[in-house]
Design a protein around this motif. Structure first.
Motif, PDB file in Angstrom:
ATOM      1  N   MET A  17       0.834  -1.187   0.000  1.00 12.54           N
ATOM      2  CA  MET A  17       0.000   0.000   0.000  1.00 12.54           C
ATOM      3  C   MET A  17       0.874   1.244   0.000  1.00 12.54           C
ATOM      4  O   MET A  17       1.628   1.472   0.949  1.00 12.54           O
ATOM      5  CB  MET A  17      -0.931  -0.002   1.222  1.00 12.54           C
ATOM      6  CG  MET A  17      -1.954  -1.128   1.192  1.00 12.54           C
ATOM      7  SD  MET A  17      -2.919  -1.187   2.725  1.00 12.54           S
ATOM      8  CE  MET A  17      -1.672  -1.794   3.846  1.00 12.54           C
ATOM      9  N   ALA A  18       0.784   2.000  -1.066  1.00 12.03           N
ATOM     10  CA  ALA A  18       1.527   3.247  -1.139  1.00 12.03           C
ATOM     11  C   ALA A  18       0.874   4.285  -0.234  1.00 12.03           C
ATOM     12  O   ALA A  18      -0.296   4.173   0.131  1.00 12.03           O
ATOM     13  CB  ALA A  18       1.549   3.751  -2.581  1.00 12.03           C
ATOM     14  N   ARG A  19       1.669   5.274   0.153  1.00 14.61           N
ATOM     15  CA  ARG A  19       1.145   6.355   0.983  1.00 14.61           C
ATOM     16  C   ARG A  19       0.002   7.055   0.250  1.00 14.61           C
ATOM     17  O   ARG A  19       0.123   7.421  -0.914  1.00 14.61           O
ATOM     18  CB  ARG A  19       2.262   7.343   1.295  1.00 14.61           C
ATOM     19  CG  ARG A  19       1.861   8.486   2.204  1.00 14.61           C
ATOM     20  CD  ARG A  19       3.092   9.272   2.592  1.00 14.61           C
ATOM     21  NE  ARG A  19       2.745  10.434   3.395  1.00 14.61           N
ATOM     22  CZ  ARG A  19       2.503  11.632   2.876  1.00 14.61           C
ATOM     23  NH1 ARG A  19       2.584  11.819   1.563  1.00 14.61           N
ATOM     24  NH2 ARG A  19       2.197  12.649   3.656  1.00 14.61           N
ATOM     25  N   GLN A  20      -1.104   7.238   0.932  1.00 18.15           N
ATOM     26  CA  GLN A  20      -2.278   7.822   0.304  1.00 18.15           C
ATOM     27  C   GLN A  20      -2.151   9.327   0.153  1.00 18.15           C
ATOM     28  O   GLN A  20      -1.648  10.017   1.044  1.00 18.15           O
ATOM     29  CB  GLN A  20      -3.546   7.509   1.098  1.00 18.15           C
ATOM     30  CG  GLN A  20      -4.110   6.127   0.815  1.00 18.15           C
ATOM     31  CD  GLN A  20      -5.428   5.925   1.519  1.00 18.15           C
ATOM     32  OE1 GLN A  20      -5.495   5.983   2.732  1.00 18.15           O
ATOM     33  NE2 GLN A  20      -6.475   5.695   0.753  1.00 18.15           N
ATOM     34  N   LYS A  21      -2.605   9.840  -0.983  1.00 18.52           N
ATOM     35  CA  LYS A  21      -2.742  11.267  -1.217  1.00 18.52           C
ATOM     36  C   LYS A  21      -4.197  11.554  -1.556  1.00 18.52           C
ATOM     37  O   LYS A  21      -4.853  10.751  -2.221  1.00 18.52           O
ATOM     38  CB  LYS A  21      -1.831  11.713  -2.359  1.00 18.52           C
ATOM     39  CG  LYS A  21      -0.349  11.550  -2.072  1.00 18.52           C
ATOM     40  CD  LYS A  21       0.488  12.076  -3.235  1.00 18.52           C
ATOM     41  CE  LYS A  21       1.979  11.935  -2.936  1.00 18.52           C
ATOM     42  NZ  LYS A  21       2.823  12.430  -4.061  1.00 18.52           N
ATOM     43  N   VAL A  22      -4.685  12.669  -1.077  1.00 20.69           N
ATOM     44  CA  VAL A  22      -6.078  13.017  -1.306  1.00 20.69           C
ATOM     45  C   VAL A  22      -6.323  13.157  -2.804  1.00 20.69           C
ATOM     46  O   VAL A  22      -5.560  13.821  -3.515  1.00 20.69           O
ATOM     47  CB  VAL A  22      -6.455  14.330  -0.598  1.00 20.69           C
ATOM     48  CG1 VAL A  22      -7.904  14.686  -0.869  1.00 20.69           C
ATOM     49  CG2 VAL A  22      -6.201  14.203   0.889  1.00 20.69           C
ATOM     50  N   GLN A  23      -7.387  12.526  -3.284  1.00 18.42           N
ATOM     51  CA  GLN A  23      -7.755  12.645  -4.687  1.00 18.42           C
ATOM     52  C   GLN A  23      -8.111  14.095  -5.020  1.00 18.42           C
ATOM     53  O   GLN A  23      -8.804  14.759  -4.236  1.00 18.42           O
ATOM     54  CB  GLN A  23      -8.942  11.732  -4.991  1.00 18.42           C
ATOM     55  CG  GLN A  23      -8.631  10.245  -4.866  1.00 18.42           C
ATOM     56  CD  GLN A  23      -7.624   9.789  -5.902  1.00 18.42           C
ATOM     57  OE1 GLN A  23      -7.809   9.987  -7.094  1.00 18.42           O
ATOM     58  NE2 GLN A  23      -6.528   9.188  -5.441  1.00 18.42           N
ATOM     59  N   PRO A  24      -7.641  14.616  -6.162  1.00 19.55           N
ATOM     60  CA  PRO A  24      -7.928  16.020  -6.509  1.00 19.55           C
ATOM     61  C   PRO A  24      -9.414  16.350  -6.511  1.00 19.55           C
ATOM     62  O   PRO A  24      -9.816  17.436  -6.089  1.00 19.55           O
ATOM     63  CB  PRO A  24      -7.327  16.154  -7.918  1.00 19.55           C
ATOM     64  CG  PRO A  24      -6.281  15.090  -7.986  1.00 19.55           C
ATOM     65  CD  PRO A  24      -6.804  13.963  -7.155  1.00 19.55           C
ATOM     66  N   GLN A  25     -10.231  15.385  -6.966  1.00 13.17           N
ATOM     67  CA  GLN A  25     -11.677  15.633  -6.999  1.00 13.17           C
ATOM     68  C   GLN A  25     -12.229  15.833  -5.595  1.00 13.17           C
ATOM     69  O   GLN A  25     -13.062  16.714  -5.361  1.00 13.17           O
ATOM     70  CB  GLN A  25     -12.399  14.456  -7.687  1.00 13.17           C
ATOM     71  CG  GLN A  25     -11.946  14.190  -9.114  1.00 13.17           C
ATOM     72  CD  GLN A  25     -10.810  13.185  -9.183  1.00 13.17           C
ATOM     73  OE1 GLN A  25      -9.972  13.117  -8.275  1.00 13.17           O
ATOM     74  NE2 GLN A  25     -10.768  12.421 -10.252  1.00 13.17           N
ATOM     75  N   LEU A  26     -11.744  15.008  -4.649  1.00 10.95           N
ATOM     76  CA  LEU A  26     -12.202  15.148  -3.277  1.00 10.95           C
ATOM     77  C   LEU A  26     -11.712  16.451  -2.666  1.00 10.95           C
ATOM     78  O   LEU A  26     -12.415  17.093  -1.888  1.00 10.95           O
ATOM     79  CB  LEU A  26     -11.731  13.958  -2.432  1.00 10.95           C
ATOM     80  CG  LEU A  26     -12.527  12.660  -2.515  1.00 10.95           C
ATOM     81  CD1 LEU A  26     -12.026  11.675  -1.474  1.00 10.95           C
ATOM     82  CD2 LEU A  26     -14.004  12.895  -2.350  1.00 10.95           C
ATOM     83  N   ARG A  27     -10.481  16.820  -2.994  1.00  9.45           N
ATOM     84  CA  ARG A  27      -9.938  18.071  -2.466  1.00  9.45           C
ATOM     85  C   ARG A  27     -10.772  19.256  -2.924  1.00  9.45           C
ATOM     86  O   ARG A  27     -11.112  20.141  -2.126  1.00  9.45           O
ATOM     87  CB  ARG A  27      -8.482  18.231  -2.911  1.00  9.45           C
ATOM     88  CG  ARG A  27      -7.890  19.622  -2.690  1.00  9.45           C
ATOM     89  CD  ARG A  27      -7.898  20.023  -1.229  1.00  9.45           C
ATOM     90  NE  ARG A  27      -6.915  19.274  -0.471  1.00  9.45           N
ATOM     91  CZ  ARG A  27      -6.755  19.402   0.847  1.00  9.45           C
ATOM     92  NH1 ARG A  27      -7.542  20.231   1.525  1.00  9.45           N
ATOM     93  NH2 ARG A  27      -5.849  18.694   1.482  1.00  9.45           N
TER      94      ARG A  27
END
Length: 286
Positions: free
Chosen positions: A102-112
Motif C-alpha cells: 500500500m503506497a502512501r495515500q494522497k487526497v484525490q484532486p476531486q475530493l480536495r
C-alpha cells in the motif's frame, strides 16, 4: 490465496458471532440445561449449515478456507447483517483481490476540490480511518487536525486519546464503539497492514474499552447516521453525517456533517462557520 492472518481473523469472527446466538433464536430446541459457554455450540452451527462439525471446527481454528457456498450458508445461519457479510467475504478473499503493498495515500484532486467547496464540516478519511484532509469548518467542529502529528492523525486514535473528542460527544461510548467497529471493517481488508497492527496494539494497551470492544469483533461500514455533539462554542448540535466514496480510490471517503434547515443545529453551524472564517476567533474544541 487467502493469508493465514485472514483465516485466523475469519475464525475469530465466526466464534464471536456464534457466541451471540442462542438455540431459541435459530429455531433449535433448548434443553434447558446450563451451558458452559454462551451462544451456540460448534456442532449446532455445523448442523444448521449442513456441514460436518470437523469442517466448521477447522474454520474457527483458521485452518480451512471456505467456499462461497459455505460462506453464504453461514451468513444465513449466523444471521449476519450486510456489513458483517461483506467483512466475512473480505476475510475469505471472495470479494476481489486486494493489493499486497500500500503506497502512501494522497487526497484525490476531486475530493480536495469538493472539500474546499463544501460549506459544511467535512473531512476525508483514508485507509485505517486516517484523516487525510479537512476543511476549516471540519476542524472547527471536531478538532484542529493541523496540530496533530501526521502519523497520529487517525480518527479512531483521536477518539480514544484526545480529551476534546471525549467531551464533544455526550454519548461518547456509542460513538467510540461504532468507530472501533468501523476500524475492524478496515482490518478485514488489510489485516497485515503494519500501521494498522501498530494502531490496534497501541490502543489495546492504552485503553481498556478499546481492548474490550475490539475483542467483540463487531463490524460496521462508514455510511450514514446522526450524531449529537456538545460543542464548546455553539452548544448542543444534532447533525446528520453522510459518506461519499472516491470513484478513483475506494479507500478514500468524504465524510460530511449537515443539519436540518431551520433548526437550532443549523443556526449553530452558521455561527461556527462565521467563526471559522476568522481563524483568530476559533478555539480548539475543548
Amino acid at each position: 490465496m487467502t493469508s493465514s492472518a485472514h483465516l485466523k481473523e475469519l475464525g475469530e469472527f465466526l466464534k464471536a458471532r456464534r457466541s451471540e446466538l442462542s438455540p431459541r433464536t435459530v429455531g433449535l430446541p433448548d434443553s434447558g440445561t446450563r451451558r458452559r459457554v454462551s451462544g451456540l455450540r460448534r456442532e449446532e452451527v455445523a448442523q444448521l449449515a449442513s456441514i460436518s462439525t470437523d469442517y466448521y471446527t477447522r474454520l474457527e481454528q483458521g485452518r480451512m478456507q471456505p467456499s462461497v457456498h459455505v460462506l453464504q450458508t453461514l451468513v444465513r445461519v449466523l444471521q449476519l447483517e450486510d456489513d458483517q457479510r461483506d467483512y466475512l467475504l473480505d476475510l475469505a478473499g471472495k470479494s476481489g483481490a486486494r493489493p499486497r503493498t500500500m503506497a502512501r495515500q494522497k487526497v484525490q484532486p476531486q475530493l480536495r476540490r469538493l472539500l474546499d467547496l463544501t460549506a459544511t464540516p467535512a473531512i476525508v478519511l483514508g485507509r485505517r480511518m486516517d484523516v487525510l484532509a479537512w476543511n476549516a469548518l471540519g476542524a472547527a467542529l471536531v478538532t484542529d487536525f493541523a496540530e496533530v502529528p501526521e502519523k497520529e492523525r487517525n480518527y479512531v486514535r483521536l477518539m480514544f486519546t484526545d480529551p476534546a473528542l471525549r467531551k464533544l460527544y455526550p454519548d461518547w461510548e456509542t460513538v467510540a464503539r461504532t468507530a472501533v467497529a468501523q476500524l475492524r471493517r478496515e482490518a478485514g481488508k488489510y489485516p497485515q497492514d503494519p500501521r494498522l497492527v501498530s494502531l490496534v496494539g497501541e490502543l489495546s494497551v492504552r485503553d481498556e474499552d478499546f481492548r474490550t470492544w475490539w475483542a467483540s469483533h463487531e463490524v460496521s461500514a462508514l455510511s450514514v447516521g446522526t450524531k449529537k455533539l456538545r460543542h464548546p462554542l455553539v452548544g448542543e448540535l444534532t447533525l446528520d453525517w453522510d459518506t461519499l466514496t472516491a470513484s478513483t480510490d475506494a479507500d478514500q471517503q468524504l465524510v460530511v456533517w449537515t443539519a436540518e434547515p431551520g433548526t437550532p443545529s443549523y443556526d449553530g453551524l452558521r455561527i461556527l462557520a462565521s467563526l471559522a472564517a476568522d481563524p483568530t476567533d476559533v478555539r480548539r474544541p475543548g
